[in-house]
Design a protein around this motif. Structure first.
Motif, PDB file in Angstrom:
ATOM      1  N   LEU A 153       0.821  -1.214   0.000  1.00  0.00           N
ATOM      2  CA  LEU A 153       0.000   0.000   0.000  1.00  0.00           C
ATOM      3  C   LEU A 153       0.853   1.261   0.000  1.00  0.00           C
ATOM      4  N   GLY A 154       1.999   1.219   0.675  1.00  0.00           N
ATOM      5  CA  GLY A 154       2.862   2.398   0.712  1.00  0.00           C
ATOM      6  C   GLY A 154       3.355   2.814  -0.655  1.00  0.00           C
ATOM      7  N   ASP A 155       3.477   1.863  -1.578  1.00  0.00           N
ATOM      8  CA  ASP A 155       3.922   2.193  -2.928  1.00  0.00           C
ATOM      9  C   ASP A 155       2.893   3.018  -3.676  1.00  0.00           C
ATOM     10  N   TYR A 156       1.656   2.995  -3.220  1.00  0.00           N
ATOM     11  CA  TYR A 156       0.589   3.761  -3.872  1.00  0.00           C
ATOM     12  C   TYR A 156       0.270   5.053  -3.132  1.00  0.00           C
ATOM     13  N   GLY A 157       1.084   5.378  -2.140  1.00  0.00           N
ATOM     14  CA  GLY A 157       0.894   6.633  -1.418  1.00  0.00           C
ATOM     15  C   GLY A 157      -0.162   6.579  -0.335  1.00  0.00           C
ATOM     16  N   PHE A 158      -0.375   5.396   0.263  1.00  0.00           N
ATOM     17  CA  PHE A 158      -1.359   5.275   1.344  1.00  0.00           C
ATOM     18  C   PHE A 158      -0.776   5.793   2.650  1.00  0.00           C
ATOM     19  N   SER A 159      -1.590   6.525   3.403  1.00  0.00           N
ATOM     20  CA  SER A 159      -1.153   7.046   4.703  1.00  0.00           C
ATOM     21  C   SER A 159      -2.338   7.121   5.655  1.00  0.00           C
ATOM     22  N   ASP A 160      -2.147   6.617   6.863  1.00  0.00           N
ATOM     23  CA  ASP A 160      -3.170   6.696   7.907  1.00  0.00           C
ATOM     24  C   ASP A 160      -2.432   6.924   9.219  1.00  0.00           C
ATOM     25  N   PHE A 161      -2.271   8.178   9.588  1.00  0.00           N
ATOM     26  CA  PHE A 161      -1.397   8.585  10.681  1.00  0.00           C
ATOM     27  C   PHE A 161      -1.705   7.841  11.981  1.00  0.00           C
ATOM     28  N   ALA A 162      -2.964   7.861  12.405  1.00  0.00           N
ATOM     29  CA  ALA A 162      -3.306   7.252  13.697  1.00  0.00           C
ATOM     30  C   ALA A 162      -4.486   6.293  13.611  1.00  0.00           C
ATOM     31  N   GLY A 163      -5.026   6.043  12.406  1.00  0.00           N
ATOM     32  CA  GLY A 163      -5.974   4.949  12.305  1.00  0.00           C
ATOM     33  C   GLY A 163      -7.415   5.240  11.952  1.00  0.00           C
ATOM     34  N   SER A 164      -7.720   6.275  11.179  1.00  0.00           N
ATOM     35  CA  SER A 164      -9.104   6.472  10.723  1.00  0.00           C
ATOM     36  C   SER A 164      -9.615   5.236  10.005  1.00  0.00           C
ATOM     37  N   GLY A 165      -8.744   4.632   9.204  1.00  0.00           N
ATOM     38  CA  GLY A 165      -9.118   3.420   8.491  1.00  0.00           C
ATOM     39  C   GLY A 165      -8.680   2.170   9.198  1.00  0.00           C
ATOM     40  N   ILE A 166      -7.407   2.146   9.627  1.00  0.00           N
ATOM     41  CA  ILE A 166      -6.805   0.942  10.195  1.00  0.00           C
ATOM     42  C   ILE A 166      -7.501   0.517  11.488  1.00  0.00           C
ATOM     43  N   VAL A 167      -7.912   1.465  12.304  1.00  0.00           N
ATOM     44  CA  VAL A 167      -8.583   1.161  13.565  1.00  0.00           C
ATOM     45  C   VAL A 167     -10.094   1.348  13.433  1.00  0.00           C
ATOM     46  N   HIS A 168     -10.516   2.540  13.049  1.00  0.00           N
ATOM     47  CA  HIS A 168     -11.937   2.886  13.123  1.00  0.00           C
ATOM     48  C   HIS A 168     -12.771   2.249  12.020  1.00  0.00           C
ATOM     49  N   MET A 169     -12.343   2.361  10.775  1.00  0.00           N
ATOM     50  CA  MET A 169     -13.109   1.742   9.709  1.00  0.00           C
ATOM     51  C   MET A 169     -13.074   0.225   9.823  1.00  0.00           C
ATOM     52  N   ALA A 170     -11.957  -0.322  10.310  1.00  0.00           N
ATOM     53  CA  ALA A 170     -11.870  -1.765  10.529  1.00  0.00           C
ATOM     54  C   ALA A 170     -12.883  -2.214  11.571  1.00  0.00           C
ATOM     55  N   GLY A 171     -12.965  -1.507  12.673  1.00  0.00           N
ATOM     56  CA  GLY A 171     -13.953  -1.844  13.695  1.00  0.00           C
ATOM     57  C   GLY A 171     -15.369  -1.733  13.171  1.00  0.00           C
ATOM     58  N   ALA A 172     -15.632  -0.716  12.358  1.00  0.00           N
ATOM     59  CA  ALA A 172     -16.968  -0.530  11.788  1.00  0.00           C
ATOM     60  C   ALA A 172     -17.315  -1.629  10.795  1.00  0.00           C
ATOM     61  N   VAL A 330     -18.229   5.239   8.004  1.00  0.00           N
ATOM     62  CA  VAL A 330     -18.429   6.256   6.977  1.00  0.00           C
ATOM     63  C   VAL A 330     -17.465   7.423   7.168  1.00  0.00           C
ATOM     64  N   VAL A 331     -17.367   7.911   8.397  1.00  0.00           N
ATOM     65  CA  VAL A 331     -16.474   9.042   8.659  1.00  0.00           C
ATOM     66  C   VAL A 331     -15.014   8.602   8.638  1.00  0.00           C
ATOM     67  N   GLY A 332     -14.747   7.338   8.981  1.00  0.00           N
ATOM     68  CA  GLY A 332     -13.380   6.831   8.856  1.00  0.00           C
ATOM     69  C   GLY A 332     -12.901   6.890   7.421  1.00  0.00           C
ATOM     70  N   LEU A 333     -13.792   6.554   6.479  1.00  0.00           N
ATOM     71  CA  LEU A 333     -13.448   6.657   5.062  1.00  0.00           C
ATOM     72  C   LEU A 333     -13.200   8.113   4.681  1.00  0.00           C
ATOM     73  N   TRP A 334     -14.045   9.011   5.164  1.00  0.00           N
ATOM     74  CA  TRP A 334     -13.833  10.442   4.882  1.00  0.00           C
ATOM     75  C   TRP A 334     -12.480  10.898   5.444  1.00  0.00           C
ATOM     76  N   GLY A 335     -12.129  10.430   6.625  1.00  0.00           N
ATOM     77  CA  GLY A 335     -10.846  10.810   7.201  1.00  0.00           C
ATOM     78  C   GLY A 335      -9.686  10.418   6.306  1.00  0.00           C
ATOM     79  N   LEU A 336      -9.734   9.209   5.739  1.00  0.00           N
ATOM     80  CA  LEU A 336      -8.683   8.779   4.819  1.00  0.00           C
ATOM     81  C   LEU A 336      -8.640   9.663   3.581  1.00  0.00           C
ATOM     82  N   LEU A 337      -9.800   9.980   3.041  1.00  0.00           N
ATOM     83  CA  LEU A 337      -9.854  10.758   1.800  1.00  0.00           C
ATOM     84  C   LEU A 337      -9.488  12.226   2.021  1.00  0.00           C
TER      85      LEU A 337
END
Length: 406
Positions: A153-172, A330-337
């Motif tokens: 994912l890092g090769d495509y420029g993915f970044s999630d500083f503290a987990g909007s997607g990795i923690v929150h969207m995953a839990g959702a 939903v908001v976790g996805l917005w945080g990533l974007l």
């Protein structure tokens, strides 16, 4: 002299890491109070039992197996070296900080499946989620491993500083799978498809829980800077704290204004979810926006959560008692974007790819696990137990015995 300075920096960074981890652990109390306030009184003891149980399970399963999957170097079998040669902080502090994040992700599931789920089926899910499902996607994201050996994912420029997607969207995602398998609470929807409001029992408790979460989020985001013992890192921490607070405030204001326009009155539950939405939204990138930009990112999160809760409830018949799927998903996805808007080094393509990877993996594996648990031990209490309240059937104890009748 140089060694003394390095040792001092090491000690400060380690101490800071541990204190921030303790703040994140305190979020467990916030989730407990928030969920206990938003469920009916007859389900309070069970929701509190779920929260303390899931925290203990997360700490144990992640120690035994999850940390090894996510970062390598098993805590039990291989041990964690206390001071690595080139470390900037003690490695056990990294484990402690990571394990409270795992517990946070699992806490998101708790509220969404409230009031109709068997307690030990939930605990069984928690074992697998915290030990395998979450650590796998964590390895692909924060640890930079290739997704099933195919791409990084890092090769495509993915970044999630503290987990909007990795923690929150995953839990959702895990929560959504569980809600679909469980079905809605009895009495939530009428035969004509209309939705009935089921108010929570304790709004002061829900509000207290939100403020505890707001406070704990400074550790969640601030600790993700990973250092404090230099001018640069101290400034970074200060900016992350500032932006975290600004986003939460923006979420509250936007949610309150929107519900006033739509419904003519203020809605406390939407204000609370607006605060949490602002916090989730800024979590993916609290280090790069200005304070005003952070406020706007949080405000958009507050607007999204109001519409999302209403649409999921009325249109899709997704019964989520606390709005967790909307707030964290939903908001976790917005945080990533939102990250590429203020961070030139991050791409929308990478964020979308990362979001899709996290959601598909967690939803698919969670859905399969929920179905397996349903077949083996059942996941839902009986109609009679649900009507009586799961406090009695699952815990044998009323939360408010003086207000119950025999």
């Amino acid at each position: 002299m140089e060694n003394t300075i390095l040792e001092m920096q090491f000690a400060i960074d380690t101490f800071y890491f541990l204190v921030m981890g303790a703040l994140v652990m305190w979020m467990a109390a916030g989730f407990s109070m928030l969920e206990a306030g938003l469920v009916r009184s007859k389900n309070t003891t069970e929701i509190l039992t779920k929260n303390i149980g899931l925290f203990a399970i997360a700490c144990t399963t992640y120690m035994i197996y999850g940390y090894d999957i996510m970062y390598g170097g098993g805590v039990i079998l291989d041990g964690i070296e206390v001071i690595a040669k080139d470390a900037t902080y003690a490695k056990p502090s990294d484990f402690f900080f990571q394990v409270v994040f795992v517990a946070t992700a699992m806490s998101i599931v708790s509220g969404a499946v409230a009031e109709r789920m068997k307690l030990f089926s939930f605990f069984a899910f928690a074992v697998v989620f915290t030990g395998i499902i979450y650590p796998m996607e964590g390895a692909w994201t924060w640890n930079g491993e290739a997704v099933f050996g195919l791409f990084t994912l890092g090769d495509y420029g993915f970044s999630d500083f503290a987990g909007s997607g990795i923690v929150h969207m995953a839990g959702a995602a895990a929560a959504l799978a569980g809600v679909i398998v469980l079905g809605a609470r009895r009495g939530k929807y009428n035969k004509d498809g209309s939705s009935n409001a089921i108010p929570g029992a304790n709004m002061p408790m829900a509000t207290l829980g939100t403020f505890i979460l707001w406070m704990g989020w400074f550790g969640f985001n601030g600790g993700s800077v990973l250092a404090m013992a230099s001018k640069e890192s101290a400034n970074a921490v200060a900016m992350v704290f500032l932006n975290t607070n600004a986003a939460a405030a923006g979420g509250v204001i936007a949610a309150l204004l929107l519900v006033k326009i739509l419904w003519g009155k203020a809605d406390l539950t939407m204000a609370l979810n607006g605060a949490l939405a602002g916090l989730v939204a800024i979590t993916a990138g609290p280090d790069t926006p200005t304070a005003l930009e952070a406020t706007l990112i949080g405000a958009i999160g507050g607007i999204l959560v109001v519409f999302s809760i209403s649409i999921l409830d009325k249109t899709f018949k997704i019964d989520d008692p606390v709005g967790a799927i909307s707030v964290h998903g939903v908001v976790g996805l917005w945080g990533l974007l939102a990250v590429p808007v203020t961070n030139d080094g991050v791409s929308f393509t990478g964020q979308l790819l990362g979001a899709a990877t996290i959601f598909i993996w967690v939803f698919a594996t969670s859905f399969a696990l929920w179905l397996a648990l349903k077949a083996v031990m059942g996941v839902r209490v009986s109609a009679e137990e649900e009507a009586e309240g799961v406090d009695i059937s699952e815990c044998g104890l009323h939360a408010y015995p003086e207000f119950t009748t025999k």
